[in-house]
Motif scaffolding. Structure first.
Motif, PDB file in Angstrom:
ATOM      1  N   LEU A 124      20.768   4.001   9.615  1.00 10.50           N
ATOM      2  CA  LEU A 124      19.719   3.532  10.513  1.00 10.50           C
ATOM      3  C   LEU A 124      18.382   4.194  10.176  1.00 10.50           C
ATOM      4  N   PRO A 125      17.335   3.401   9.924  1.00  9.80           N
ATOM      5  CA  PRO A 125      16.021   3.974   9.630  1.00  9.80           C
ATOM      6  C   PRO A 125      15.463   4.767  10.812  1.00  9.80           C
ATOM      7  N   ASN A 126      14.638   5.745  10.493  1.00  8.48           N
ATOM      8  CA  ASN A 126      13.910   6.516  11.497  1.00  8.48           C
ATOM      9  C   ASN A 126      12.601   6.967  10.856  1.00  8.48           C
ATOM     10  N   PRO A 127      11.662   6.029  10.696  1.00  7.66           N
ATOM     11  CA  PRO A 127      10.451   6.316   9.924  1.00  7.66           C
ATOM     12  C   PRO A 127       9.515   7.294  10.618  1.00  7.66           C
ATOM     13  N   LYS A 128       8.858   8.128   9.804  1.00  9.40           N
ATOM     14  CA  LYS A 128       7.873   9.094  10.289  1.00  9.40           C
ATOM     15  C   LYS A 128       6.575   8.906   9.500  1.00  9.40           C
ATOM     16  N   GLY A 129       5.478   8.742  10.193  1.00  9.94           N
ATOM     17  CA  GLY A 129       4.198   8.568   9.517  1.00  9.94           C
ATOM     18  C   GLY A 129       3.848   7.102   9.355  1.00  9.94           C
ATOM     19  N   VAL A 130       2.574   6.828   9.109  1.00 11.66           N
ATOM     20  CA  VAL A 130       2.069   5.461   9.061  1.00 11.66           C
ATOM     21  C   VAL A 130       2.694   4.663   7.926  1.00 11.66           C
ATOM     22  N   MET A 166       0.882  -1.171   0.000  1.00 10.61           N
ATOM     23  CA  MET A 166       0.000   0.000   0.000  1.00 10.61           C
ATOM     24  C   MET A 166       0.917   1.217   0.000  1.00 10.61           C
ATOM     25  N   THR A 167       1.018   1.882  -1.145  1.00 16.34           N
ATOM     26  CA  THR A 167       2.041   2.911  -1.325  1.00 16.34           C
ATOM     27  C   THR A 167       1.521   4.337  -1.283  1.00 16.34           C
ATOM     28  N   GLU A 168       0.206   4.528  -1.287  1.00 15.68           N
ATOM     29  CA  GLU A 168      -0.336   5.889  -1.256  1.00 15.68           C
ATOM     30  C   GLU A 168      -0.185   6.435   0.164  1.00 15.68           C
ATOM     31  N   VAL A 169       0.758   7.343   0.331  1.00 11.60           N
ATOM     32  CA  VAL A 169       1.214   7.756   1.655  1.00 11.60           C
ATOM     33  C   VAL A 169       0.082   8.348   2.495  1.00 11.60           C
ATOM     34  N   ASP A 170      -0.680   9.246   1.916  1.00 11.69           N
ATOM     35  CA  ASP A 170      -1.750   9.883   2.692  1.00 11.69           C
ATOM     36  C   ASP A 170      -2.882   8.912   2.996  1.00 11.69           C
ATOM     37  N   ALA A 171      -3.143   7.972   2.086  1.00 14.28           N
ATOM     38  CA  ALA A 171      -4.165   6.954   2.348  1.00 14.28           C
ATOM     39  C   ALA A 171      -3.754   6.083   3.526  1.00 14.28           C
ATOM     40  N   CYS A 172      -2.465   5.784   3.643  1.00 20.73           N
ATOM     41  CA  CYS A 172      -1.979   5.013   4.797  1.00 20.73           C
ATOM     42  C   CYS A 172      -2.213   5.779   6.095  1.00 20.73           C
ATOM     43  N   GLU A 173      -1.992   7.082   6.054  1.00 21.34           N
ATOM     44  CA  GLU A 173      -2.177   7.906   7.255  1.00 21.34           C
ATOM     45  C   GLU A 173      -3.648   7.917   7.678  1.00 21.34           C
ATOM     46  N   ARG A 174      -4.535   7.934   6.686  1.00 18.16           N
ATOM     47  CA  ARG A 174      -5.967   7.974   6.980  1.00 18.16           C
ATOM     48  C   ARG A 174      -6.507   6.616   7.426  1.00 18.16           C
ATOM     49  N   ASP A 175      -5.861   5.536   6.986  1.00 12.30           N
ATOM     50  CA  ASP A 175      -6.360   4.191   7.282  1.00 12.30           C
ATOM     51  C   ASP A 175      -5.213   3.311   7.771  1.00 12.30           C
ATOM     52  N   PRO A 176      -4.749   3.539   8.996  1.00  5.59           N
ATOM     53  CA  PRO A 176      -3.609   2.772   9.503  1.00  5.59           C
ATOM     54  C   PRO A 176      -3.887   1.275   9.613  1.00  5.59           C
ATOM     55  N   GLU A 177      -5.151   0.901   9.832  1.00  4.49           N
ATOM     56  CA  GLU A 177      -5.478  -0.528   9.919  1.00  4.49           C
ATOM     57  C   GLU A 177      -5.162  -1.235   8.597  1.00  4.49           C
ATOM     58  N   GLN A 178      -5.597  -0.634   7.505  1.00  2.00           N
ATOM     59  CA  GLN A 178      -5.344  -1.240   6.196  1.00  2.00           C
ATOM     60  C   GLN A 178      -3.861  -1.192   5.856  1.00  2.00           C
ATOM     61  N   ALA A 179      -3.208  -0.095   6.189  1.00  2.00           N
ATOM     62  CA  ALA A 179      -1.769   0.014   5.931  1.00  2.00           C
ATOM     63  C   ALA A 179      -1.003  -1.074   6.676  1.00  2.00           C
ATOM     64  N   PRO A 188       3.564  13.023   6.914  1.00  2.00           N
ATOM     65  CA  PRO A 188       4.883  13.638   6.734  1.00  2.00           C
ATOM     66  C   PRO A 188       5.662  12.968   5.613  1.00  2.00           C
ATOM     67  N   ARG A 189       6.488  13.747   4.927  1.00  2.00           N
ATOM     68  CA  ARG A 189       7.383  13.243   3.893  1.00  2.00           C
ATOM     69  C   ARG A 189       8.814  13.595   4.252  1.00  2.00           C
ATOM     70  N   PRO A 190       9.751  12.675   4.032  1.00  2.00           N
ATOM     71  CA  PRO A 190      11.160  13.024   4.245  1.00  2.00           C
ATOM     72  C   PRO A 190      11.625  14.008   3.178  1.00  2.00           C
ATOM     73  N   LEU A 191      12.383  15.019   3.579  1.00  2.00           N
ATOM     74  CA  LEU A 191      12.848  16.022   2.615  1.00  2.00           C
ATOM     75  C   LEU A 191      14.040  15.527   1.806  1.00  2.00           C
ATOM     76  N   ARG A 192      15.044  14.985   2.485  1.00  2.00           N
ATOM     77  CA  ARG A 192      16.222  14.473   1.777  1.00  2.00           C
ATOM     78  C   ARG A 192      16.271  12.960   1.970  1.00  2.00           C
ATOM     79  N   SER A 193      15.531  12.272   1.113  1.00  2.00           N
ATOM     80  CA  SER A 193      15.413  10.827   1.276  1.00  2.00           C
ATOM     81  C   SER A 193      16.094  10.056   0.151  1.00  2.00           C
TER      82      SER A 193
END
Length: 299
Positions: free
Chosen positions: A128-134, A72-85, A259-264
């Motif tokens: 080292l990963p440091n993820p932000k957002g669902v 599930m790659t749609e970032v904002d959809a994941c944020e809105r539906d964490p269960e499905q993500a 959230p989106r990483p700026l320099r990813s």
């Protein structure tokens, strides 16, 4: 070799299946809903969030290698539906990895640059990963699920994958071409830097990881790190579109749900030195993208 490919209706999965078939491998494509791709490989309809169905499909296919791009790659959809993500990006990965473990199959799991916070990019495989957002959190958890059941798996991180024709919803590149072709103005981030990746190139690297049964983390993405607006300008030059249609904007101004990483961006030195399928420079990627677009229009 016998391969099983998840997400075979998708942008990357469909190309992986095509390349494997061209290479003479026995291929089973796995995806939700009716088949939407061409090819002589076998297709199995399967909801990856149903663990019993996944287990049965993998057991029936008896693959030597599983390549798992489904996500599930749609970032904002994941944020809105964490269960499905969580179901798609974590539990489905665990189900696929369990199936691989049971059969002793090699696993190539596709992940993302979003596992990083984007404060210190570009990142190599040791960062080292440091993820932000669902979306980011669930993709990082998916990596751990893959490693839990198949410690010798390959984790293939990619970024902003684009290609033509699009599969399902339009990818960044296809969306951009569609808008610019119609003369529509678009806003692109000038402060988000990414390793934009041509889908055909990503697929070739995934196939190699599978064929060679390589393990560990791999950055399988485009070779150049550029801002989204720089990508757009380079695309305009290759496609002959008007760069005046591009309006630079800043990520903070868009007030997006996630959230989106700026320099990813991702460092590709490892892939360059060890893979035959090389990460492509942006100019080469866009040239190939243009060629597939032209072919699709019958030009």
């Amino acid at each position: 070799m016998r391969f099983l490919v998840t997400g075979s209706n998708g942008l990357v999965g469909s190309r992986v299946c095509a390349l494997l078939e061209q290479g003479g491998h026995e291929v089973v494509g796995l995806a939700r809903g009716p088949r939407r791709t061409v090819g002589n490989y076998r297709y199995v309809e399967c909801d990856l969030t149903r663990e019993q169905d996944v287990a049965a499909a993998i057991e029936a296919a008896a693959p030597e290698v599983i390549i798992h791009p489904a996500s599930m790659t749609e970032v904002d959809a994941c944020e809105r539906d964490p269960e499905q993500a969580f179901a798609v990006n974590v539990m489905a990965v665990a189900a696929v990895a369990r199936g691989a473990h049971k059969l002793g199959a090699h696993l190539v799991h596709v992940s993302t640059d979003y596992v990083f916070d984007g404060e210190h990019g570009p990142y190599d495989e040791q960062a080292l990963p440091n993820p932000k957002g669902v979306y980011a959190l669930t993709k990082h958890m998916g990596e751990q699920a893959a490693r839990t059941f198949v410690p010798s798996c390959a984790i293939a991180r990619t970024a902003v994958v684009y290609g033509w024709p699009a599969a399902g919803r339009a990818n960044f590149g296809a969306w951009l071409v569609g808008a610019l072709e119609k003369g529509q103005p678009v806003r692109l981030f000038e402060d988000q830097f990414v390793s934009a990746s041509f889908a055909d190139s990503v697929a070739a690297m995934l196939v190699e990881l599978g064929e060679r049964k390589l393990d560990g983390i791999w950055n399988t993405c485009g070779a150049d790190v550029v801002s989204r607006v720089a990508f757009g300008r380079a695309l305009c030059e290759v496609f002959g579109f008007d760069p005046g249609l591009l309006t630079p904007t800043r990520l903070a101004d868009m007030k997006l749900a996630s959230p989106r990483p700026l320099r990813s961006g991702l460092v590709v030195d490892k892939a360059r030195s060890q893979l035959h399928s090389q990460p492509l420079p942006l100019a080469e990627s866009l040239s190939r993208f243009h060629a597939t677009w032209m072919a699709g229009r019958g030009a």
